[in-house]
Write a protein that holds these residues in place. Structure first.
Motif, short mmCIF file in Angstrom:
data_model
loop_
_atom_site.label_atom_id
_atom_site.label_comp_id
_atom_site.label_asym_id
_atom_site.label_seq_id
_atom_site.Cartn_x
_atom_site.Cartn_y
_atom_site.Cartn_z
N TRP A 50 0.84 -1.20 0.00
CA TRP A 50 0.00 0.00 0.00
C TRP A 50 0.88 1.26 0.00
CZ3 TRP A 50 -5.44 0.37 0.19
CH2 TRP A 50 -6.11 -0.86 0.25
N ASP A 51 1.90 1.27 0.81
CA ASP A 51 2.81 2.40 0.84
C ASP A 51 3.54 2.56 -0.49
OD1 ASP A 51 2.43 1.23 3.59
OD2 ASP A 51 3.48 3.07 4.16
N SER A 53 2.60 1.62 -3.40
CA SER A 53 1.72 2.02 -4.50
C SER A 53 1.50 3.52 -4.57
CB SER A 53 0.36 1.31 -4.36
OG SER A 53 -0.35 1.80 -3.23
N LEU A 54 1.76 4.22 -3.46
CA LEU A 54 1.58 5.66 -3.43
C LEU A 54 2.78 6.43 -3.95
CD1 LEU A 54 -0.14 6.02 0.07
CD2 LEU A 54 -1.24 6.13 -2.16
N ARG A 57 2.49 8.20 -7.29
CA ARG A 57 1.39 9.16 -7.33
C ARG A 57 1.71 10.45 -6.59
NH1 ARG A 57 -3.69 5.05 -5.90
NH2 ARG A 57 -3.07 3.37 -7.31
N ARG A 58 2.89 10.56 -6.07
CA ARG A 58 3.24 11.75 -5.31
C ARG A 58 3.34 12.98 -6.20
NH1 ARG A 58 7.97 8.87 -1.66
NH2 ARG A 58 6.60 8.01 -0.03
N GLN A 62 0.53 17.49 -3.00
CA GLN A 62 0.16 16.46 -2.04
C GLN A 62 1.25 16.26 -1.01
OE1 GLN A 62 -0.64 13.11 -4.59
NE2 GLN A 62 -2.73 13.78 -5.06
N THR A 130 9.88 2.42 1.01
CA THR A 130 8.77 3.37 0.87
C THR A 130 9.23 4.71 0.31
OG1 THR A 130 9.06 4.23 3.12
CG2 THR A 130 7.59 2.33 2.84
N LEU A 184 -4.02 8.65 5.76
CA LEU A 184 -3.46 8.49 4.42
C LEU A 184 -2.13 9.24 4.29
CD1 LEU A 184 -6.63 8.80 2.14
CD2 LEU A 184 -5.27 6.75 2.61
N SER A 185 -2.03 10.36 4.98
CA SER A 185 -0.77 11.12 4.92
C SER A 185 0.39 10.33 5.51
CB SER A 185 -0.91 12.47 5.64
OG SER A 185 -0.92 12.32 7.06
N TYR A 188 1.33 7.96 2.80
CA TYR A 188 1.91 8.74 1.72
C TYR A 188 3.36 9.11 2.02
CZ TYR A 188 2.34 12.54 -1.74
OH TYR A 188 2.75 13.36 -2.78
#
Length: 244
Positions: A50-51, A53-54, A57-58, A62, A130, A184-185, A188
């Protein structure tokens, strides 16, 4: 001769039932079970994807928002938020009992996360995997303290400050959005696993469920008769007024 002024009126917060105590224990048990199972699996955990995958998208905007939330809901930021809120309630609005309820409810929910940190002692996600935007190391990953404070703050606003059904609905929606945004942050930024965030929501709620019946049945009734709280609220009369 007029009778003396009554004690400060009760707040009538939800949650008087002592059945909330075993409900709190169940939530604590679920949260800690998640933490222990995650630690047993080892680091990196299965939810590291999950980490990761972000990462692609950064964006600059954001990242700036996530870093701002990291600072705002840091331990120092949390203390400032609580102090300012309680000072405004107690002295600005002359509602010291509300200030104590708000401050204690938020604090208990937030500090409950320390039970998980000390009990589970889970390692943080590996920064190289990450590509973490901030540095957080050590074995205090579970649960997320930032998310626990945001969730506890939202609970306190809904339970203490909102007084009507409409207000509670609006603040509940806002509180959910805040807790989700902070959670979520943390993913992220690459410093927590999703299970850390889920655990923080469970354990902070468990702490609040434990505190509500204690506050309503044992703490608040005693605070309402304290002279300082009565004076700040404006429910006391001078001796001359009371005897005139």
């Amino acid at each position: 001769m007029k009778p003396p002024s009554p004690a400060v009126p009760p707040l009538h917060l939800p949650g008087r039932s002592w059945w909330l105590v075993p409900a709190s224990a169940v939530l604590f048990a679920i949260a800690l079970t998640i933490g222990f199972l995650a630690k047993l699996y080892g680091s990196p955990g299965p939810d590291l994807t999950w980490d990761e995958s972000l990462i692609p998208r950064r964006t600059t905007a954001q990242s700036g928002l996530a870093l701002a939330l990291n600072t705002l809901f840091s331990p120092g930021g949390n203390i400032i938020i609580l102090l300012l809120a309680c000072l405004v309630l107690a002295f600005g609005l002359r509602k010291p009992l509300t200030a104590l309820a708000f401050g204690s409810l938020t604090s208990v929910g937030w500090l409950s996360s320390e039970i998980g940190k000390l009990s589970v002692a889970r390692l943080s996600p590996p920064a190289e995997a990450t590509q973490a935007l901030i540095t957080e190391t050590g074995n205090n990953s579970f649960p997320s303290g930032h998310t626990a404070f945001a969730a506890s703050l939202a609970w306190a606003v809904v339970l203490v400050l909102a007084r009507t059904g409409t207000q509670r609905t609006i603040t509940a929606v806002g509180g959910v959005l805040l807790a989700v945004a902070v959670g979520l942050s943390r993913l992220y930024l690459g410093v927590h696993y999703p299970s850390d965030v889920i655990g923080s929501l469970l354990i902070s709620t468990a702490g609040i469920l434990l505190w509500l019946p204690l506050w309503n049945n044992l703490v608040e009734p005693r605070l309402r008769g304290i002279a300082t709280i009565m004076r700040l609220t404006g429910t006391t009369r001078s001796h001359r007024t009371a005897t005139s």
